[in-house]
Scaffold this motif. Structure first.
Motif, short mmCIF file in Angstrom:
data_model
loop_
_atom_site.label_atom_id
_atom_site.label_comp_id
_atom_site.label_asym_id
_atom_site.label_seq_id
_atom_site.Cartn_x
_atom_site.Cartn_y
_atom_site.Cartn_z
N ILE A 7 4.42 -8.73 -71.03
CA ILE A 7 5.30 -10.56 -69.64
C ILE A 7 4.57 -9.79 -68.18
N GLY A 8 5.06 -10.32 -67.35
CA GLY A 8 4.39 -10.55 -65.48
C GLY A 8 4.22 -9.33 -64.94
N PHE A 9 3.12 -9.52 -64.12
CA PHE A 9 3.15 -8.54 -63.30
C PHE A 9 4.49 -7.97 -62.66
N ILE A 10 5.14 -9.80 -62.24
CA ILE A 10 6.33 -9.68 -61.80
C ILE A 10 7.75 -8.80 -61.67
N GLN A 11 7.28 -8.78 -63.45
CA GLN A 11 8.61 -8.14 -64.30
C GLN A 11 8.08 -6.63 -64.85
N THR A 12 6.80 -6.85 -64.32
CA THR A 12 6.26 -4.83 -64.48
C THR A 12 6.39 -4.60 -63.91
N MET A 141 14.47 -7.05 -72.00
CA MET A 141 15.23 -6.51 -71.28
C MET A 141 14.10 -6.97 -69.64
N ALA A 142 13.06 -7.20 -69.27
CA ALA A 142 12.37 -7.76 -68.18
C ALA A 142 13.36 -8.61 -67.25
N ARG A 143 13.85 -9.54 -67.96
CA ARG A 143 14.69 -10.78 -68.00
C ARG A 143 16.41 -10.48 -67.11
N MET A 144 16.25 -9.47 -68.36
CA MET A 144 17.76 -8.95 -67.59
C MET A 144 17.86 -7.84 -66.45
N PHE A 145 17.00 -6.89 -66.27
CA PHE A 145 16.66 -5.66 -65.47
C PHE A 145 16.18 -6.94 -64.69
N THR A 146 15.68 -7.97 -64.25
CA THR A 146 15.53 -8.16 -63.00
C THR A 146 16.79 -8.68 -61.73
N ILE A 147 17.86 -9.28 -62.97
CA ILE A 147 19.23 -9.55 -62.51
C ILE A 147 19.82 -8.07 -61.45
N PRO A 215 -2.75 -8.53 -58.22
CA PRO A 215 -1.08 -8.92 -57.37
C PRO A 215 -0.29 -7.80 -58.36
N LEU A 216 -0.93 -7.55 -60.11
CA LEU A 216 0.06 -6.18 -61.07
C LEU A 216 -0.48 -4.60 -59.84
N LYS A 217 -1.36 -4.38 -59.19
CA LYS A 217 -1.90 -3.10 -58.67
C LYS A 217 -1.03 -3.15 -57.45
N ARG A 218 -0.85 -3.72 -56.52
CA ARG A 218 -0.62 -4.26 -55.04
C ARG A 218 1.02 -4.60 -55.27
N SER A 219 1.83 -5.32 -56.33
CA SER A 219 3.44 -5.01 -56.50
C SER A 219 3.83 -3.48 -56.92
N LEU A 220 2.68 -3.15 -57.72
CA LEU A 220 3.33 -2.00 -58.20
C LEU A 220 2.86 -0.46 -57.48
N LEU A 221 2.39 -0.42 -56.39
CA LEU A 221 2.21 0.18 -55.63
C LEU A 221 3.34 0.06 -54.48
#
Length: 368
Positions: A7-12, A141-147, A215-221
């Motif tokens: 999965i991508g970092f945004i989905q994570t 799951m990641a795609r559905m949970f985004t919505i 970007p993953l670290k920044r998005s998770l924080l």
């Protein structure tokens, strides 16, 4: 497994937001206010800071071993049999989490929305949905949970905006009516739920495509900061509207939504919050069950993790039906034992693994 699904970092980040928020937005404010009174928002800021530290350590550990799963990292750092002990400890807490999420949904539905409906009806429906989600895999799951996450967030934001005219700032004083100890006690509670549970999410993070990306670290924080802001705002809103009776009301956000009435047009919108809680709880339960499934699969070297989906959901459903003798006993378990259990099963083993991995890293990197 990582080659099969990623999965991508945004989905994570969205999965982490769903994991942290889940049912906590509606469940957490009342007990924190009970413990810390008007300083409950400070307790949340303390525990949020603790969550940021934990996430930073998790990302550091995963950067040391970017091509390994969490169980793989444990095997390299502490060996095979200590890894089995750590995994079993984590599984005890993870099964408790999955069970508790569904029990909370049943308690909420029976006390607030559908008191005449048997609890096992809600449990069966939740676990059927979770089993279907587990079989689809982490990508779906990641795609559905985004919505679902976007819907839950905007439902929360709508309720908070509509509550603004009802705020009473004078209810925020005094901040420390009984000293600082209640604030620390509230911080202890929320350090276990939801922020200490971030350690379990370390099982999900290796599915991210580029674990070393900034970007993953920044998005998770940013997700932890957003979750902390939502919990803090919800807690402050509860105090400013309910005042002295805030400690007597469970499911604070749902109760606050019941107070909204603008003319004859906007009223009775608490049903939106109820549906948001169900959606959030479904997401968190599914992520927790996926983490359990991943740990068991890697621990025993299974070829297809989807084979565990139905038996796992059935087992947790049986636990949900049999665990709480009374809701009072369940609340005491969650509020008192849960944070300590998180510390023993998640945080201490994880810190031990990180320390050992830190000292072994130079030896591992030397040949290269």
């Amino acid at each position: 497994m990582k080659k099969q699904e990623s999965i991508g970092f945004i989905q994570t980040a969205i999965l982490l937001f769903a994991f942290l928020s889940g049912s906590s937005i509606i469940v957490i404010p009342a007990p924190v206010i009970t413990y810390a009174s008007n300083s409950a928002w400070l307790s949340l800021l303390l525990s949020m800071s603790f969550g940021l530290v934990l996430l930073s350590i998790i990302l550091y550990l995963l950067r040391l071993y970017p091509d390994k799963s969490f169980i793989g990292i444990c095997r390299v750092a502490i060996g095979r049999w200590p890894t089995v002990v750590v995994a079993c400890l984590m599984l005890t807490m993870a099964f408790h989490m999955a069970t508790g999420i569904i029990i909370d949904v049943v308690a909420f539905m029976n006390s607030m929305m559908l008191p005449e409906t048997p609890g096992y009806v809600f449990m069966c429906l939740m676990f059927i949905m979770s089993a279907l989600l587990l079989r689809t895999g982490i990508e779906s799951m990641a795609r559905m949970f985004t919505i679902l996450t976007v819907v839950v967030f905007f439902c929360w934001l709508t309720v908070i905006i509509l509550l603004i005219p009802s705020f009473h700032m004078e209810f925020l004083q005094p901040v420390f009516p009984d000293g600082i100890k209640p604030t620390l006690l509230g911080g202890y509670l929320t350090s276990g739920f939801p922020y200490g549970e971030i350690v379990l999410f370390a099982v999900i993070l290796p599915f991210t495509k580029d674990i070393k990306s900034k970007p993953l670290k920044r998005s998770l924080l940013a997700v932890i900061l957003l979750n902390g802001a939502m919990l803090t705002i919800t807690t402050l809103s509860t105090i400013m509207i309910l005042g002295p009776i805030a400690t007597e009301k469970k499911y604070s956000l749902f109760v606050l939504a019941q107070t909204i009435e603008i003319g004859d047009i906007i009223e009775r919108i608490e049903a939106i919050i109820g549906m948001s809680m169900i959606a959030g709880s479904l997401m968190k339960a599914s992520i927790t069950l996926f983490a359990i499934q991943t740990i068991i699969t890697e621990l025993f070297g299974l070829q297809d993790h989807r084979l565990l989906s139905n038996p796992l959901c059935l087992l947790v459903q049986i636990m949900s039906l049999s665990m709480p003798t009374t809701m009072k006993a369940w609340e005491d378990l969650v509020l008192v034992i849960h944070p300590l259990w998180v510390g023993i099963a998640y945080i201490l083993p994880f810190l031990l693994i990180t320390i050992v991995a830190f000292f072994r890293q130079p030896a591992r990197a030397a040949p290269a």
